[in-house]
Enzyme design. Structure first.
Site, PDB file in Angstrom:
ATOM      1  N   LYS A  33      78.483  47.130  39.169  1.00  0.00           N
ATOM      2  CA  LYS A  33      78.273  48.448  38.051  1.00  0.00           C
ATOM      3  C   LYS A  33      80.101  49.108  38.626  1.00  0.00           C
ATOM      4  CE  LYS A  33      75.253  52.371  37.721  1.00  0.00           C
ATOM      5  NZ  LYS A  33      73.879  53.096  37.731  1.00  0.00           N
ATOM      6  N   SER A  61      67.634  54.155  36.996  1.00  0.00           N
ATOM      7  CA  SER A  61      68.792  54.025  36.954  1.00  0.00           C
ATOM      8  C   SER A  61      69.305  51.714  37.072  1.00  0.00           C
ATOM      9  CB  SER A  61      70.330  54.152  36.949  1.00  0.00           C
ATOM     10  OG  SER A  61      70.264  55.006  36.763  1.00  0.00           O
ATOM     11  N   SER A 120      71.096  53.739  33.761  1.00  0.00           N
ATOM     12  CA  SER A 120      72.481  54.333  33.504  1.00  0.00           C
ATOM     13  C   SER A 120      73.256  52.809  33.940  1.00  0.00           C
ATOM     14  CB  SER A 120      73.427  54.919  34.219  1.00  0.00           C
ATOM     15  OG  SER A 120      72.940  54.417  36.125  1.00  0.00           O
TER      16      SER A 120
END
Lengths: 96, 492, 482
Positions: free
Chosen positions: B80, B179, B155
């Site tokens: 990420k 997330s 996310s």
């Protein structure tokens, strides 16, 4: 219960420069979210200790040992503006 | 023959060690997959072709020399883009950090490099990990490989999508309120949030410090356990890092659930959860009971306030965490006559609307006169949520629930309604507030052909039990479906 | 109407001289090239988080213990949120409720009078970076732009806050001086005001007599010597009284001490009280300073300046000498050793604080750069006590020792300074002088005591100045009575 917010003051505290229109828009949105968030106050919490942290531990320290720093070049590599080894910024008004 | 990009990490590891394949083979299969999925998915912000190739070569050389740094050696893994990577741009999907190249590796990243992992690139996310769809990315929305008109969740949507599509064999994300687990559920992969403190947060761009945890995405429970083992452990650079011992997570995956006490959470099986998802969860609970688990209904009465508490605690912490983004030392700067103006203009231009909303919300919740009613009260509710869990775990070993209230929704469906978007995390947030580990495992598809996630929660440091239960859920679910995008490039 | 009375509280920031910074491994160093002691943590790069330095916590516990504080077993770090370019995170990690130390006190002496200053709290925080204002003489308001150096960012900082107990500028200065001595004695900080490793902010208000309500206070910053602390407070007290007597009003504000002009200047009026949005630092665990830790610090506490001064006075020095010795660790150490080696404390104290200090100043040397040892001082003292050396000659010898010419006896001998204190020999000399000056001796016997000096002078003349004049004088007196 709608929540009353001095949104201009909040935006100033957060150092975000918003137009009057944006302020009004964010103010309205925050009011709705806070109305929802305010549900927390309907739960009786007398005598309940707040949780700031999920770990039930104390005293995480590092020993007093010097480790390598970044070089001046590395430190300034991503600076928007630099001068003579310093970070350069526009005029600073006032003291903290 | 199976495309190498679709191998599990465990299987790829066996073949690498047997000398049947090389790390370069895996990398080439991965980069080929990226080439035809990426135009449809936009899962990545950066693909580090040169770095990954070099790492794959190094892994092959290590294998050749008889050096084995562990199960992740030679495995293509995506990160990420809120995990700092030395020399590789790290943006947190924010204009504010566009082009920022960290001079350091975060601890998890450093451990992966030391473990011989091939770091493929940096995946898309909601700006500063604030969101449930990646629609808050400053660099475009990622798409769900099961239906590219839908969101991959967030996310960590890019990480979830990349693993689902075979564009990485595993990935890491961060989970503050769901997330990792929510996008994993929406993309039909395994996603796991470890116990708070198990993985160092050093080098993870902070959203909410008391909630953030790095965790893995994988296509199997075993892979998830292997990935977690690659990054877990005490770190001198993180004061909140767990200092004690913990067992190996990938041991005991075959133990089954006989005698395991499983609690299905009443409050997370309510009408607000999509009925197909509830049915799937109920069905899995029944299968677990058939497999020998002792399934009971449990109540977490404070959990209905968890979402409200979360939307005070997380914004409050983020309002301070994001204060450092001021245009002084790094990042993009909007010029102005004075530094104060420069900061305010830079922050207005650099942050997207959701980030601004949360900073304002958190600033307000902490400000004089409101602290106790909002932030203070939310922290006390957090205590109640923890007490609920503790009580439930007095007579259960793990808790189960749906991971999300809906399957993947269409892009744009919730962008105008923050509360509806926030509700995506209603099932996942309680574990973050408690600091407990939690995993989402895909258990089926809904009538629209979209994956359904099933959540398992365990008490702090209960990772072994959690993985053991998850492995059984995986066996019972027999979920073998793959998104079309990953199955055949001819069809896309 | 009652007389004006000032009410003063002092906030002191002390930088701890740990090896590394408060929350990262960068070196704590003064005067290095800009931005060379920085890292992701103290530059607040995205993703970097702090881990507290154990030695800094040890340092604040030492300070709190020396200030007779309660050391809180459970203590918390907070984030103090405000935007300022020298503060990289735009929040300072500090303490709020539950500081490390509370409820302390410091006893001081002002003009020989004991006075106690209450210590409200002692808390741990971190220092900021430094800004330099460029253009138009470096003044902040006229600058074209500013340059930032983050070498100081994250240096451990201890803040000591007093109760509003202080009433005069002299007391404030005495408090500042004593606090400086204490932190130096503890070895936790060099406490250099001119370099900013110790900094004072003075809160001053005035009121009509001790029973009146507190007046509106101002906070004066930029005080970088003990002398300016006293001057700034004196100025501020006078200013406030003048304003009030002219019917004006004191505004709550921050003021800046201008050393050159000797005035305090208004920096800005606080439009509204600051809203720092304190909340518990989630990157940090609570501090737990348990009984064992507290006891260990207490047990290892060095002798504090007040204790040392009292001990020196007990050994026989006067108060002033005791202060001078206690203030200078090198001199004090040598003094202790010399007394231990048998030197008379009063004599040794005077030599060290007068002759030795004068020598060091003249030669621009430190004590350790001289040849003087405790044994030398003891030997010198013994020689004077035995009458081998006159008090005047002892100073010459001491200077010789300092210059590395040898031991006191060697120098005294080589310079021919040894006194004759052989009473048999001197008796003969005295008799001879009396015989030669019968007329003068009669005057003396008749009661003209001035003549003693004459006889002593004669003996000194006969012995080439080497007789012990004290002894000779005594002998002449005995002869008169005899």
């Amino acid at each position: 219960m709608p929540v009353d917010i001095d949104i201009a003051k909040v935006a100033h505290l957060a150092r975000i420069d918003l137009s009057a229109e944006e302020l009004a828009q964010y103010g309205a949105q925050l009011s709705v979210i806070l109305e929802y968030a305010e549900r927390v106050s309907s739960l009786p919490t007398e005598g309940v200790e707040p949780t700031s942290h999920p770990l039930p531990a104390t005293n995480a320290f590092r020993p007093d040992v010097v480790t390598p720093s970044l070089t001046n070049e590395e430190a300034l590599a991503m600076a928007p503006e630099a001068e003579d080894g310093y970070f350069r910024v526009p005029r600073i008004l006032g003291e903290p | 023959m199976t495309d190498l990009a679709d191998l599990s990490i465990a299987e790829a590891g066996r073949q690498l060690r047997a000398g049947d394949i090389t790390s370069i083979d895996l990398w080439e299969a991965t980069v080929t997959r990226i080439a035809y999925t990426e135009p449809h998915l936009h899962a990545f912000l950066t693909v580090d072709r040169d770095g990954a190739r070099a790492a794959a070569h190094a892994a092959d050389a290590a294998f050749k020399a008889g050096e084995d740094a562990g199960p992740l050696q030679g495995i293509p893994i995506a990160l990420k883009d809120n995990m700092c990577t030395k020399g590789l741009a790290t943006t947190a999907s924010s204009r504010m950090l566009e082009g920022w190249v960290p001079p350091y590796d975060g601890t998890a990243v450093a451990k992966l490099r030391a473990g011989g992992a091939v770091l493929v690139g940096k995946t898309n996310l909601d700006e500063f990990a604030m969101g449930s769809s990646t629609e808050n990315s400053a660099f475009g929305t990622s798409r769900n490989p099961w239906d590219t008109n839908r969101v991959p969740g967030g996310s960590s949507g890019g990480s979830a999508g990349s693993v689902a599509a075979g564009a990485a064999m595993g990935a890491f994300g961060s989970d503050t309120g769901g997330s990792i687990r929510q996008p994993a559920a929406l993309c039909g992969v395994v996603g796991m949030k470890p116990t708070y403190g198990l993985v160092s947060r050093y080098g993870l761009i902070a959203f909410a410090s008391s909630l953030d945890q790095i965790g893995p995405f994988a296509r199997s429970v075993e892979d998830a356990a292997l990935l977690l083992e690659g990054v877990a452990g005490h770190d001198i650079h993180d004061a909140t890092s767990y200092r004690g011992e913990y067992p190996t997570f990938s041991d005991g995956l075959d133990l089954g659930v006989k005698g395991l006490r499983v609690g299905i959470v009443k409050e997370l099986m309510v009408d607000a959860i999509d009925s197909e998802i509830r049915s799937a969860s109920r069905a899995m609970a029944d299968k677990l009971a058939d497999a020998g688990a002792d399934v009971v209904e449990v109540s977490l009465p404070s959990s209905e306030y968890a979402l409200s508490a979360y939307y005070l605690i997380a914004p409050a912490e983020c309002s301070a965490n994001l204060a450092r983004l001021d245009g002084v030392r790094y990042g993009n700067r909007v010029p102005a006559d004075t530094t104060d103006e420069m900061m305010a203009k830079t922050r207005a231009a650099g942050f997207g609307p959701e980030v601004i909303r949360r900073i304002l919300l958190g600033t307000y919740a902490l400000s004089a006169g409101y602290y106790d009613a909002f932030y203070g009260q939310a922290q006390r509710v957090r205590t109640l949520v923890r007490q609920d869990f503790a009580k439930a775990y007095e007579h259960t070993d793990v808790l189960i629930s749906p991971t999300t209230p809906t399957t993947a929704f269409e892009i744009g469906a919730k962008t105008d309604d923050p509360i509806a978007m926030y509700y995506s995390d209603v099932c996942t947030i309680p574990s973050n507030l408690a600091g407990d580990p939690s995993i989402s495992v895909p258990v089926g598809l809904d009538t629209q052909g979209l994956p359904i996630g099933f959540q398992i929660m365990a008490p702090a440091l209960g990772e072994s039990t959690l993985f053991r239960a998850a492995a059984e859920v995986e066996r019972l679910a027999e979920f073998t479906a793959r998104p079309l995008l990953a199955v055949s490039k001819e069809t896309v | 109407m009652a007389e004006w009375e000032a009410v003063i509280g002092i906030e002191t920031h002390v930088e701890l001289q740990t090896k590394s910074k408060m929350f990262c491994g960068c070196a704590v160093a003064f005067g290095e090239a800009p931005n060379t002691n920085t890292c992701p943590v103290c530059l607040a790069l995205p993703g970097a988080i702090p881990v507290p330095n154990e030695e800094a916590i040890e340092g604040i516990v030492k300070i709190g213990t020396a200030l007779d504080s309660t050391i809180n077993k459970d203590s918390l770090f907070y984030r103090k949120n405000y935007f300022y370019p020298d503060l990289p995170k735009n929040y300072q990690i500090s303490q709020y409720t539950f500081p490390v130390c509370e409820f302390g006190k410091l006893d001081i002496m002002v003009d020989g009078e004991p006075f106690t200053v209450g210590i409200t709290r002692v808390h741990m925080e971190e220092d900021t970076g430094k800004s330099r204002h460029v253009g138009e003489g470096g003044r902040i308001h006229d600058a074209s732009h500013s340059l930032l150096d983050f070498n100081r960012s994250g240096v451990p900082l201890v803040e000591v806050v007093t109760e509003p107990d202080i009433r005069t500028a002299e007391q404030a200065r005495a408090y500042g001086a004593e606090l400086q001595r204490i932190v130096r004695t503890l070895g936790v900080s060099d406490a250099r005001l001119e370099e900013g490793s110790m900094r004072f902010d003075a809160n001053v208000s005035v009121r009509r007599g001790p029973d009146a309500e507190f007046g509106t206070r101002t906070e004066t910053k930029n005080v970088n010597s003990l002398r300016s602390l006293q001057r700034a407070i004196t100025f501020e007290i006078d200013r406030q009284i003048r304003v009030l007597e002219e019917g004006g009003e004191i505004i709550q504000e921050t003021r800046h001490w201008n050393e050159g002009k000797g005035v305090t200047i208004s920096m800005r009026i606080k439009e509204e009280s600051e809203d720092y949005r304190y909340f518990q630092e989630p990157d940090m665990l609570p501090l737990e300073i348990d009984e064992e830790w507290q006891q260990r610090v207490k047990a290892n506490q060095p002798e504090l300046p007040a204790q040392k001064r009292a001990r020196y006075v007990g050994l026989g020095t006067d108060t002033h000498t005791a202060e001078l010795l206690a203030d200078d660790p090198a001199l004090g150490g040598l003094f202790d050793e010399a007394v231990g080696a048998g030197a008379d404390a009063k004599q040794a104290g005077i030599w060290l604080t007068q002759e030795v200090v004068a020598y060091l100043r003249r030669e621009e040397k430190t004590l350790s750069a001289t040849a003087l040892s405790a044994e030398h001082v003891a030997e010198l003292a013994t020689m004077v006590a035995a009458g081998d050396l006159s008090s005047t000659a002892s100073k010459d010898v001491l200077n010789g020792v300092l210059a590395g010419e040898g031991t006191p006896r060697e120098i005294a001998e080589s310079r021919d300074l040894i006194q004759i204190s052989d009473s048999g020999f001197l008796d003969t000399e005295v008799d001879a002088v009396i015989a030669d000056n019968a007329g003068a001796f009669e005057k003396l016997v008749a009661g003209d005591m001035k003549m003693i000096g004459f006889f002593v002078g004669q003996v000194m003349k006969r012995t080439g100045g080497k007789a012990d004049p004290r002894l000779v004088s005594e002998m002449v007196r005995t002869k008169v009575q005899g």
